[in-house]
Every structure is written in structure tokens, then in C-alpha cells.
Design an enzyme around this catalytic site. Structure first.
Site, mmCIF file in Angstrom:
data_model
loop_
_atom_site.group_PDB
_atom_site.id
_atom_site.type_symbol
_atom_site.label_atom_id
_atom_site.label_comp_id
_atom_site.label_asym_id
_atom_site.label_seq_id
_atom_site.Cartn_x
_atom_site.Cartn_y
_atom_site.Cartn_z
ATOM 1 N N SER A 1 18.217 38.463 58.714
ATOM 2 C CA SER A 1 17.347 39.365 59.468
ATOM 3 C C SER A 1 17.454 40.793 58.948
ATOM 4 C CB SER A 1 17.769 39.325 60.943
ATOM 5 O OG SER A 1 17.205 40.386 61.664
ATOM 6 N N TYR B 1 23.366 39.703 68.289
ATOM 7 C CA TYR B 1 22.532 38.812 67.472
ATOM 8 C C TYR B 1 22.504 39.288 66.024
ATOM 9 C CZ TYR B 1 18.381 37.543 64.917
ATOM 10 O OH TYR B 1 17.540 37.164 63.894
ATOM 11 N N LYS C 1 24.156 37.766 62.114
ATOM 12 C CA LYS C 1 23.492 37.623 60.813
ATOM 13 C C LYS C 1 24.271 38.382 59.725
ATOM 14 C CE LYS C 1 20.165 35.037 62.226
ATOM 15 N NZ LYS C 1 20.151 33.607 61.820
#
Length: 341
Positions: free
Chosen positions: A127, A152, A156
């Protein structure tokens, strides 16, 4: 030649579109999904488009024993595309343990199962959040990563670091694809973004408001230093994104000298504000949206858009669909399939 590919999170938004493009390219696809944020009927929808029914395994990747058993069953696979992860920025801030447990256990169990079964190629779904608040725009791959604003995003960033360490052991080849903002749907209207519960992403939020499933669209902040005060993002059509995975897989499988982790941005290189997307939707669909401006959402940055030259030059990938196409396909999907899961 065996061309079996394991796609984790394969019933999800990006996973299902990638499954279609893999099958169109002649790959045999195994979809792994726990259906926590997807629908099993997606397999039938992929079949409707391609005429080929992918193999489906309902597996929770947090269960190491189940994961090992599944990968052993498909040990003839030549690569893995790892999408499976929780992905809601807001939820990750209120329940970080859930995100760290799921996203890290999933990746680690996949890597262990790959090693046990001599599967040596992986594409990791990453991301643009790994850039944090970028020092300059457009974002290039050599820009330093920063601590993301959400758990989140941090899964990544750390996921990439895990891969960076594992490839040094010599048995793994990896590519990490850093997405910007995927929207749109397959032009057939048979697959698209259908989150369970209230959407976290802009486009399903817009389309569900337009059909009346949601009462109102909330725009998070209008005081950013952008042309209209709303946040700028690089929106990319999910089919263009899916095709990039096929290009990356071909590159990974054909490049025998690659021994390290390679990074590619996947974006259009053009940023649109949230209000520009809303106004474009109203023009394309003919529907007026009920929206209100609310406070900024914690974890959002003002502007993110990509420099995609590396993916274009090395992978031979190109963006073919514009914002009107993205919105038109999203709207077709919403209208045709809202109640047909």
C-alpha cells in the site's frame, strides 16, 4: 508447463479481478479465502466471465496447520499472490491487535507453507500508506518509507520488511506492489467491490448512497491544502491493477537473476480530490448525492499520488482506464448486483 497460482484473499475485490486476468492469461488459479469480508458466490461470478471455475479453498490463514495442509495439497503451484489481510484504516486504529494478529500471522504462515512445499515466488499486496506523509509528490519507489499513520498501514510496511529479510535466505523471490486507491469494477458488471457492513472506501460509499442503501455520504475534512480542501488520492481502475499483477508475475517467473525484493508503485500518476470524484460521479451517473462535510478522519494524509514510471518501464504495464471509466463501471456493478450475492 504447470501454471498453477495460489491467490490468497481471492474472493475479495482485487483478488477476484486478478483471478479473472490470470485465467485470461492461461494460469490455473486456486483461490484461498476465509470469507470474512467476501462472498463465496464470487467464484461463480469469475466463472461467468472466464468460463473457467477456479479451485476454492476456505482457509483461515491464522490457522498454521490448515494453511500447511492446503499448500501441501497445491504444492505444484509455481507462485503465490498474497492479498489476504484486514484493510480498514479506521478499524485498525480501534482494534490494532486484530490487525497485527491477522495480517502478520497470515503472511508468516503463507511463507512457512511456501518454504515447506518449495514454492519460491510471491507477490505481496502492499500500500501507498507505507510512505506515511510523503516528503514530495509524485511518490517514487526510492522515497523512504515512514511509520504509517494506522496499524493497517504498519502491517504493510512491516510485511515488506519481513519479505526483505526472508529473500536474503536465498529460497524466495518477491515483488511488493504498492497500491494507491483502487476503484471501479469489471466491465461485465459481474464482479466489483462489495464490502460487508459499512464501506471504508470512497467508491462503494458513494454508490451505496446513490442507490439509497446509505442515507448520506460523509466527506472527511475540507480544510486540507488542496484545490478544494478535500483530500487528494490517486484512483486506479481495479482491472488495470489486476493486469499489473499478471505483468509482475510474468516478470517474477521469467527473471532468473532476481534474488531480492522488488518494489513497484501502482497508480495513475494523477491525483483527484474527493469532491472531484463526487462531482464526476454525479455527472456520469446522473444521480445527485446527499453528502456532508465532517471532521478529518484520523490517519488520513492530505495528498497521495504516484510516479508509476518504474512499473511502466520494467513490467511493461500501462494504465488504460480513466476516472469516468472507473465510476461508470462501479455504478454499473452497484445497480446490477446489489442484491445478487
Amino acid at each position: 508447463m504447470n501454471k498453477k497460482i495460489i491467490v490468497t484473499g481471492g474472493c475479495g475485490f482485487i483478488g477476484s479481478h486478478t483471478a479473472v486476468e490470470l485465467q485470461n492469461k492461461g494460469y490455473d488459479v486456486v483461490l484461498i479465502d476465509d470469507l470474512s469480508n467476501a462472498y463465496e458466490n464470487t467464484i461463480n461470478r469469475v466463472f461467468m466471465i472466464t468460463g473457467i471455475r477456479p479451485i476454492f479453498e476456505k482457509i483461515d490463514l491464522k490457522d498454521e496447520k490448515e494453511t500447511q495442509h492446503c499448500f501441501h495439497k497445491h504444492r505444484d503451484a509455481i507462485g503465490v499472490i498474497h492479498f489476504a489481510a484486514y484493510k480498514a484504516v479506521g478499524e485498525s486504529k480501534t482494534d490494532p491487535i486484530k490487525y497485527y494478529e491477522n495480517n502478520f500471522k497470515g503472511l508468516i504462515h503463507v511463507l512457512k507453507a511456501m518454504q515447506s512445499n518449495s514454492i519460491s515466488n510471491i507477490i505481496f499486496s502492499s500500500s501507498a500508506t507505507v510512505y506515511g506523509l510523503p516528503e514530495k509528490l509524485p511518490i517514487q519507489e526510492d522515497l523512504p518509507t515512514q511509520r504509517p499513520f494506522s496499524p493497517y498501514g504498519n502491517t504493510k510496511k512491516v510485511g515488506e520488511e519481513i519479505l526483505e529479510d526472508v529473500v536474503k535466505c536465498g529460497w524466495l523471490k518477491a515483488i511488493s506492489l504498492r497500491y494507491f486507491n483502487p476503484i471501479g469494477a469489471h466491465e461485465s458488471g459481474n464482479i466489483g467491490e462489495l464490502p460487508q457492513g459499512t464501506p471504508n472506501n470512497l467508491m462503494p460509499y458513494i454508490t451505496q448512497t446513490a442507490v439509497g442503501k446509505l442515507d448520506q455520504l460523509q466527506v472527511f475534512g475540507d480544510d486540507y491544502e488542496t484545490k478544494d480542501g478535500t483530500a487528494v488520492r490517486d484512483y486506479i481502475h481495479v482491472v488495470d491493477l489486476a493486469l499489473a499483477h499478471v505483468k509482475a508475475l510474468d516478470y517474477l517467473l521469467n527473471n532468473e537473476d532476481q534474488t531480492n525484493l522488488e518494489i513497484f508503485n501502482l497508480g495513475t500518476g494523477k491525483g483527484y480530490t474527493v469532491m472531484e470524484v463526487i462531482k464526476t460521479f454525479e455527472r456520469v451517473s446522473g444521480q445527485e448525492l446527499n453528502y456532508e462535510i465532517v471532521e478529518r478522519r484520523d490517519g488520513d494524509v492530505p495528498s497521495l499520488f504516484a510516479n508509476g514510471d518504474k512499473a511502466s518501464k520494467i513490467l511493461g504495464w500501462e494504465v488504460k482506464r480513466n476516472l469516468d471509466d472507473m465510476i461508470q463501471d462501479s455504478w454499473k456493478w452497484e445497480q446490477n448486483n446489489r442484491n445478487n450475492n
